[in-house]
Scaffold this motif. Structure first.
Motif, mmCIF file in Angstrom:
data_model
loop_
_atom_site.group_PDB
_atom_site.id
_atom_site.type_symbol
_atom_site.label_atom_id
_atom_site.label_comp_id
_atom_site.label_asym_id
_atom_site.label_seq_id
_atom_site.Cartn_x
_atom_site.Cartn_y
_atom_site.Cartn_z
ATOM 1 N N ALA A 280 0.768 -1.072 0.074
ATOM 2 C CA ALA A 280 0.085 -0.302 -0.571
ATOM 3 C C ALA A 280 1.045 1.466 0.143
ATOM 4 O O ALA A 280 0.227 2.292 -1.043
ATOM 5 N N LYS A 281 2.201 1.466 0.583
ATOM 6 C CA LYS A 281 2.645 2.222 0.776
ATOM 7 C C LYS A 281 3.433 3.164 -0.447
ATOM 8 O O LYS A 281 3.426 3.651 -0.695
ATOM 9 N N LEU A 282 3.313 1.653 -1.430
ATOM 10 C CA LEU A 282 4.402 2.094 -2.459
ATOM 11 C C LEU A 282 3.151 2.111 -4.175
ATOM 12 O O LEU A 282 3.286 3.571 -4.554
ATOM 13 N N LEU A 283 2.497 2.742 -3.612
ATOM 14 C CA LEU A 283 0.760 3.190 -4.185
ATOM 15 C C LEU A 283 0.507 4.221 -3.872
ATOM 16 O O LEU A 283 0.877 5.456 -4.563
ATOM 17 N N CYS A 284 1.213 4.580 -2.567
ATOM 18 C CA CYS A 284 0.402 6.049 -2.355
ATOM 19 C C CYS A 284 1.782 6.929 -2.692
ATOM 20 O O CYS A 284 1.567 7.968 -3.035
ATOM 21 N N LYS A 285 2.996 6.147 -2.605
ATOM 22 C CA LYS A 285 4.105 6.901 -3.049
ATOM 23 C C LYS A 285 4.013 7.240 -4.617
ATOM 24 O O LYS A 285 4.333 8.293 -5.303
ATOM 25 N N LEU A 286 3.212 6.427 -5.659
ATOM 26 C CA LEU A 286 3.476 5.555 -6.861
ATOM 27 C C LEU A 286 2.284 7.367 -7.591
ATOM 28 O O LEU A 286 2.429 8.393 -8.013
ATOM 29 N N ILE A 287 1.305 7.462 -6.511
ATOM 30 C CA ILE A 287 0.365 8.633 -7.072
ATOM 31 C C ILE A 287 0.776 9.493 -5.827
ATOM 32 O O ILE A 287 0.526 10.818 -6.479
ATOM 33 N N LEU B 63 3.555 10.853 -6.678
ATOM 34 C CA LEU B 63 4.487 11.485 -7.239
ATOM 35 C C LEU B 63 3.754 12.311 -8.448
ATOM 36 O O LEU B 63 4.059 13.816 -8.522
ATOM 37 N N LEU B 64 1.851 11.983 -9.049
ATOM 38 C CA LEU B 64 1.591 12.621 -9.394
ATOM 39 C C LEU B 64 0.947 14.250 -9.013
ATOM 40 O O LEU B 64 0.822 14.975 -9.548
ATOM 41 N N ALA B 65 0.675 13.805 -7.854
ATOM 42 C CA ALA B 65 -0.036 14.782 -7.127
ATOM 43 C C ALA B 65 1.201 15.743 -7.007
ATOM 44 O O ALA B 65 1.002 17.166 -7.128
ATOM 45 N N GLN B 66 2.918 15.465 -6.539
ATOM 46 C CA GLN B 66 3.213 16.644 -6.191
ATOM 47 C C GLN B 66 3.651 17.037 -7.346
ATOM 48 O O GLN B 66 4.174 18.672 -6.843
ATOM 49 N N LEU B 67 3.408 16.497 -8.650
ATOM 50 C CA LEU B 67 4.169 17.390 -9.682
ATOM 51 C C LEU B 67 2.517 18.383 -10.163
ATOM 52 O O LEU B 67 3.162 18.783 -11.381
ATOM 53 N N ASP B 68 0.969 18.434 -9.233
ATOM 54 C CA ASP B 68 0.167 18.951 -9.881
ATOM 55 C C ASP B 68 -0.142 18.850 -11.426
ATOM 56 O O ASP B 68 -1.191 18.810 -12.157
ATOM 57 N N ARG C 137 8.094 10.829 -19.653
ATOM 58 C CA ARG C 137 9.585 10.177 -19.693
ATOM 59 C C ARG C 137 10.201 9.762 -18.536
ATOM 60 O O ARG C 137 10.159 9.533 -17.318
ATOM 61 N N ILE C 138 10.825 11.391 -18.092
ATOM 62 C CA ILE C 138 10.752 11.767 -16.827
ATOM 63 C C ILE C 138 10.024 11.001 -15.501
ATOM 64 O O ILE C 138 10.610 10.895 -14.570
ATOM 65 N N ILE C 139 8.949 11.036 -15.629
ATOM 66 C CA ILE C 139 7.688 10.369 -14.580
ATOM 67 C C ILE C 139 7.967 9.214 -14.816
ATOM 68 O O ILE C 139 8.345 9.077 -13.777
ATOM 69 N N ALA C 140 8.203 8.273 -15.656
ATOM 70 C CA ALA C 140 8.655 6.947 -15.823
ATOM 71 C C ALA C 140 9.712 6.233 -15.415
ATOM 72 O O ALA C 140 10.047 5.711 -14.415
ATOM 73 N N SER C 141 11.114 7.325 -15.381
ATOM 74 C CA SER C 141 12.032 7.287 -14.841
ATOM 75 C C SER C 141 11.957 6.937 -13.407
ATOM 76 O O SER C 141 12.721 6.465 -12.361
ATOM 77 N N LYS C 142 11.423 8.165 -12.597
ATOM 78 C CA LYS C 142 10.884 8.113 -10.674
ATOM 79 C C LYS C 142 10.418 7.861 -10.396
ATOM 80 O O LYS C 142 11.081 6.495 -9.402
ATOM 81 N N MET C 143 9.272 6.910 -11.200
ATOM 82 C CA MET C 143 8.651 5.544 -10.844
ATOM 83 C C MET C 143 9.126 4.926 -10.477
ATOM 84 O O MET C 143 9.960 3.731 -9.443
#
Length: 88
Positions: A22-29, A31-36, A66-72
């Motif tokens: 669950a914590k990994l799912l939260c991190k993935l989501i 990341l999108l939230a931090q980038l607005d 591609r940057i987002i994919a790399s961060k994930m």
């Protein structure tokens, strides 16, 4: 990093295979939230000891995708990230 005036016809799809945590799912989501970024179309399934997350973002692609994919891919617990339709 929020896309300005992105083509609404462009769609990026991220397919992430990761540990079923669950914590990994939260991190993935998160990341999108931090980038607005706009709210994605998100599907999550867990089977055979793996979590598969499918994220679709409309109006977003190219180098930013591609940057987002790399961060994930760099997150602990993520096995693979596949990016389709990155707007190139």
């Amino acid at each position: 990093m929020r896309p300005e005036g992105g083509d609404p016809m462009t769609q990026s799809r991220f397919n992430i295979v990761a540990a079923p945590e669950a914590k990994l799912l939260c991190k993935l989501i998160g990341l999108l939230a931090q980038l607005d970024l706009p709210a994605p179309d998100l599907t999550v399934s867990v089977a055979a000891g793996q979590m598969v997350v499918d994220v679709r973002l409309a109006g977003f692609g190219g180098a930013q995708a591609r940057i987002i994919a790399s961060k994930m891919a760099q997150m602990v617990g993520v096995e693979t990230v596949t990016l389709d339709g990155d707007g190139d």
